[in-house]
Design a protein around this motif. Structure first.
Motif, short mmCIF file in Angstrom:
data_model
loop_
_atom_site.label_atom_id
_atom_site.label_comp_id
_atom_site.label_asym_id
_atom_site.label_seq_id
_atom_site.Cartn_x
_atom_site.Cartn_y
_atom_site.Cartn_z
N SER A 26 -12.81 -5.76 -0.69
CA SER A 26 -12.01 -5.38 -1.85
C SER A 26 -11.98 -3.86 -1.99
CB SER A 26 -12.55 -6.01 -3.14
OG SER A 26 -13.67 -6.79 -2.89
N GLY A 27 -10.89 -3.36 -2.49
CA GLY A 27 -10.76 -1.92 -2.71
C GLY A 27 -10.68 -1.13 -1.42
N ASN A 28 -10.04 -1.71 -0.39
CA ASN A 28 -10.05 -1.07 0.93
C ASN A 28 -8.94 -0.03 1.14
OD1 ASN A 28 -7.89 -2.76 0.96
ND2 ASN A 28 -8.72 -4.17 2.48
N LEU A 29 -7.91 -0.08 0.30
CA LEU A 29 -6.69 0.69 0.61
C LEU A 29 -6.95 2.18 0.82
CD1 LEU A 29 -3.70 0.75 1.09
CD2 LEU A 29 -3.33 0.80 -1.38
N SER A 52 1.32 -2.26 5.09
CA SER A 52 1.76 -3.17 4.05
C SER A 52 1.79 -4.60 4.58
CB SER A 52 3.09 -2.69 3.49
OG SER A 52 4.02 -3.71 3.44
N LYS A 53 2.22 -4.73 5.84
CA LYS A 53 2.23 -6.07 6.44
C LYS A 53 0.82 -6.58 6.71
CE LYS A 53 6.56 -5.81 8.93
NZ LYS A 53 7.02 -5.41 10.26
N ALA A 60 5.41 -0.33 -2.00
CA ALA A 60 5.46 0.46 -3.24
C ALA A 60 4.05 0.78 -3.74
CB ALA A 60 6.22 -0.29 -4.33
N LYS A 61 3.14 -0.16 -3.60
CA LYS A 61 1.77 0.10 -4.05
C LYS A 61 1.12 1.16 -3.16
CE LYS A 61 -2.76 -1.25 -4.82
NZ LYS A 61 -3.79 -2.08 -5.30
N ASN B 297 -6.95 1.48 -6.25
CA ASN B 297 -5.71 1.70 -7.00
C ASN B 297 -5.53 3.17 -7.37
OD1 ASN B 297 -5.22 -1.11 -7.09
ND2 ASN B 297 -6.75 -1.26 -8.74
N ARG B 298 -4.40 3.47 -8.01
CA ARG B 298 -4.23 4.78 -8.62
C ARG B 298 -5.32 4.96 -9.66
NH1 ARG B 298 1.43 6.56 -8.45
NH2 ARG B 298 1.31 7.40 -10.54
#
Lengths: 162, 597
Positions: A26-29, A52-53, A60-61, B297-298
């Motif tokens: 979780s929270g990997n982006l 995104s894929k 958008a995120k 997130n932001r």
């Protein structure tokens, strides 16, 4: 309807295995975006699309996150990246004059890249060498107690290299 | 002590960036060449704090203190000092203004005499990349004590007795935070270390992590045991590569030693720590924004309550402590809350680390007991203002703080006194300004920063900040009117009362504080269109005095925009419409024929 943009990029094996490692955390982006920027110097649109894929997150995120944080770039930086510290200590000791002088010498604005793609210039947040103020870095190499008349020599060191 | 001499090289970011690594390598080679590897150990340590004169090399046991060392000095240091026992005078630190201009070793230095090192106890002493050196200095003994001899209640009690308050800025009692989280029933809890040091001009946390990463890991594990959490995260700025590397090494070593991971030291307690990178958003220093960022997130804040200690990361109870707060904890556990509470003032216990920068002779990282005066910091530790200039003000708390003026140099520094003066303790940035610094311009600098960093979620901060900035800009351009001061006060009040998070609530502080303390300076800009310190470029112009100008043409040649003209050996003139006010002509003139007014 809009046509769906297709990804046209092949990610390196290293990058892929990094993404696989983080994919289910979780929270990997943000961590993955850091790795992407490390590889490309910025976050290219094709790669964002591919991410995104893979991560099943709307493009958008990803853009929402990339544009929120100063650290992430959407355009390709120059071969030599100049960063002038604009922390308080550097500001008081003339950081702004250093920026103006570099702008003049290279004919490029802050956040800009020279036409030949050789130099890009950023004003950055405190890099924590306040004892050496004013400070600038080129490709990570730190120059402390910089004076305007030192700039031509410093820049010449990098011109035509890399 | 197996070695005859220890040669310590400062490996903080400041020294590292002035070739400390090459010095380190050269010293090792020279020791090898002298055939003394078995008698002399060369170590790279954390920051010594005396950043002004780095890179620094210290030699023990003599405590010799070499400053501004260059890689090519390595040979002389080893050959002369270590082999022959003769100190290298030209590199030794010399105290200014001392009776004999004498060379001083570490213990004699005024810079260190008024300091009290708890947080930085190991910085500049141990090799941060070797867990054994941390352990040798009682490292992980506090964790062991907590796991086997104490209950979570006793840990909280000890913290309560110590009086430790959060060092991130707001000064909330640490024991209360831990206790809130401990009392909540939950299947999962988290411990987070806030290492997103965003205050421009401050590097306390970076130096602590670079110089003593294990102290933070140990404290986080203690927090985990106390609150019932088994997972920790360190949220650190991506701009701190060296600190990140040293943390990674530290976590790996702690796991190998069974000090992190499953069943720590054979107990039932398990605790793991992961590093997560920030990405350059100042607002992420705010707890709820930090958590949003950790979640990928932001980084936008949300209203509190519920507080993170009750409902935090992924909705689970989360304790968030700053790096410096953490680094205090192992010492408090080992020496006791009573011992700790004897240091400091009635309401503010212990020490505070400051990054002392700006117009000060000894820029650097210092740790002082609470209750010390600004005068002692600026003049005794900092060595005063360079160039014989006058002290004007010091700013604490960065973009959220305010100025402390000469009149208050003797106020003891603690949380309450600083807030009475219209500033805050903040995370530890302490920036000194002299008579050349314009207070309006300075307030504008900080406001530009907070406007840029505002996340834009709530209107008071997003719109108020921008409007306030616009008014300040008018002041610096000489187009403001007296009524604008009241407008600024009104907007400030609205931002303080109505902003969602600390960023917006405190953003007006530098403006209010400078208006209150330097009202005349604002008035000079507004009424006379003058900047008394000559910093606001729109309010000044360079002129050539025709009676002093000899027509040497030097200024005309130096001028980058060719706006100076005149015949040789005749007075020159500046075309004001083209002048960019860079000051090149002023600096180059040998006849003092150019004035700034």
């Amino acid at each position: 309807m809009f046509e769906k943009e297709e990804a046209k990029v092949k990610l390196s094996t290293d990058l892929k295995s990094f993404i696989d490692l983080w994919k289910n955390k979780s929270g990997n982006l943000i961590m993955i975006l850091h790795r992407v920027q490390q590889e490309y110097g910025y976050v290219p649109r094709e790669v964002a699309l591919e991410l995104s894929k893979i991560l099943d997150v709307p493009l958008a995120k990803i853009y929402g996150v990339v544009t929120f944080y100063h650290f992430f770039k959407l355009t390709k930086p120059g071969k030599n990246q100049i960063a002038v510290c604009m922390g308080t200590a550097c500001y008081l000791k003339g950081g702004e004059d250093i920026i103006l002088e570099i702008e003049r010498l290279l004919g490029l604005p802050v956040n800009g890249t020279t036409e030949d793609g050789e130099f890009s210039l950023d004003a950055v947040r405190c890099i924590g060498c306040c004892g050496l103020a004013p400070v600038m870095t080129i490709n990570g190499e730190v120059f402390g107690k910089v004076k305007k008349d030192m700039l031509p020599d410093i820049i010449a060191k990098f011109k035509g290299k890399n | 002590m197996a070695y005859r001499n220890y040669v310590l090289v400062c490996g903080g970011t400041g020294c590292e960036s002035s070739s400390a690594d090459q010095i380190f390598k050269n010293l090792i080679n020279e020791v090898d060449a002298a055939g003394m590897s078995d008698q002399v150990q060369v170590l790279k340590t954390g920051c010594f704090g005396f950043c002004e004169q780095g890179p620094i090399v210290k030699i023990l046991p003599e405590q010799a203190f070499y400053v501004q060392v260059k890689p090519e000095d390595a040979k002389e240091i080893i050959q002369e000092h270590v082999v022959k026992g003769r100190r290298v005078d030209r590199l030794q630190y010399k105290e200014e203004n001392s009776a004999s201009g004498a060379i001083t070793d570490t213990e004699g230095m005024k810079f260190y005499q008024k300091q009290y090192r708890i947080v930085l106890r190991n910085c500049g002493i141990i090799d941060p990349e070797k867990i054994d050196e941390y352990i040798a200095r009682d490292g992980y003994a506090a964790l062991e004590k907590v796991l086997f001899d104490m209950t979570p209640e006793q840990v909280i009690d000890e913290l309560k007795k110590s009086g430790l308050r959060g060092r991130g800025g707001a000064g909330f009692p640490t024991w209360m935070k831990w206790n809130f989280s401990k009392q909540v029933e939950s299947d999962q809890k988290y411990i987070v270390c806030n290492a997103d040091e965003g205050d421009p001009g401050a590097y306390m946390d970076r130096s602590t992590l670079e110089g003593d990463p294990h102290s933070v890991l140990e404290a986080m594990a203690i927090a985990g045991f106390t609150c019932g959490a088994n997972q920790g995260y360190i949220y650190i700025r991506a701009e701190y590569p060296l600190a990140i590397d040293r943390l990674k090494i530290a976590i790996k070593q702690a796991k190998e030693y069974g000090l992190l991971g499953e069943n720590i030291l054979g107990s039932k307690f398990s605790f793991d720590i992961e590093i997560r990178l920030g990405a350059g958003a100042f607002v992420c220093g705010e707890e709820t924004a930090l958590l949003a960022s950790l979640e990928g997130n932001r980084g936008m804040p949300i209203p509190r309550p519920p507080f993170p200690a009750v409902k935090g990361l992924w909705g689970k109870p989360t304790v968030i402590n700053n790096v410096e707060t953490n680094a205090n904890i192992p010492v408090i556990i080992l020496k006791g809350g009573d011992w700790y509470s004897k240091i400091g003032t009635a309401t503010s216990k212990g020490t505070k680390v400051f990054a002392l920068t700006g117009k000060i002779k000894n820029s650097g990282l210092i740790e002082v007991p609470m209750g010390i005066t600004l005068r002692e910091i600026v003049y005794d530790i900092g060595g005063g203002i360079p160039g014989g200039k006058k002290f004007k003000a010091a700013q604490s708390g960065g973009p959220s703080g305010g100025v402390i003026t000469a009149e208050h140099l003797d106020t003891p520094i603690d949380y309450e006194n600083l807030s009475k003066l219209g500033s805050i303790m903040g995370s530890g940035g302490l920036i000194v300004m002299d008579e050349d610094d314009c207070m309006v311009d300075f307030a504008k600098f900080y406001l530009e920063f907070t406007v840029d960093e505002s996340c834009g979620k709530c209107a008071p901060c997003r719109i108020g900040g921008k409007q306030l900035f616009g008014l300040l800009e008018k002041v610096t351009k000489g187009t403001a009117v007296v009524e604008d001061i009241q407008k600024m006060r009104d907007i400030s009040l609205a931002m303080q009362k109505a902003s969602l998070c600390g960023l917006g609530q405190t953003a007006p502080n530098p403006v209010l504080s400078t208006i209150n303390n330097f009202y005349d300076e604002y008035m000079a800009h507004i009424n006379d269109a003058k900047c008394p310190s000559g910093k606001c470029k729109d309010l000044m112009s360079y002129e050539i005095l025709s009676d002093k100008c000899v027509g040497c043409t030097l200024c005309a040649r130096k001028c980058p925009v060719n706006c100076i003209s005149g015949e040789k050996q005749k007075p020159h003139v500046i075309d004001q419409s083209k002048c960019i006010k860079c000051g090149e002509c002023y600096a180059s003139c040998k006849f003092k024929a150019i004035t700034l007014g």
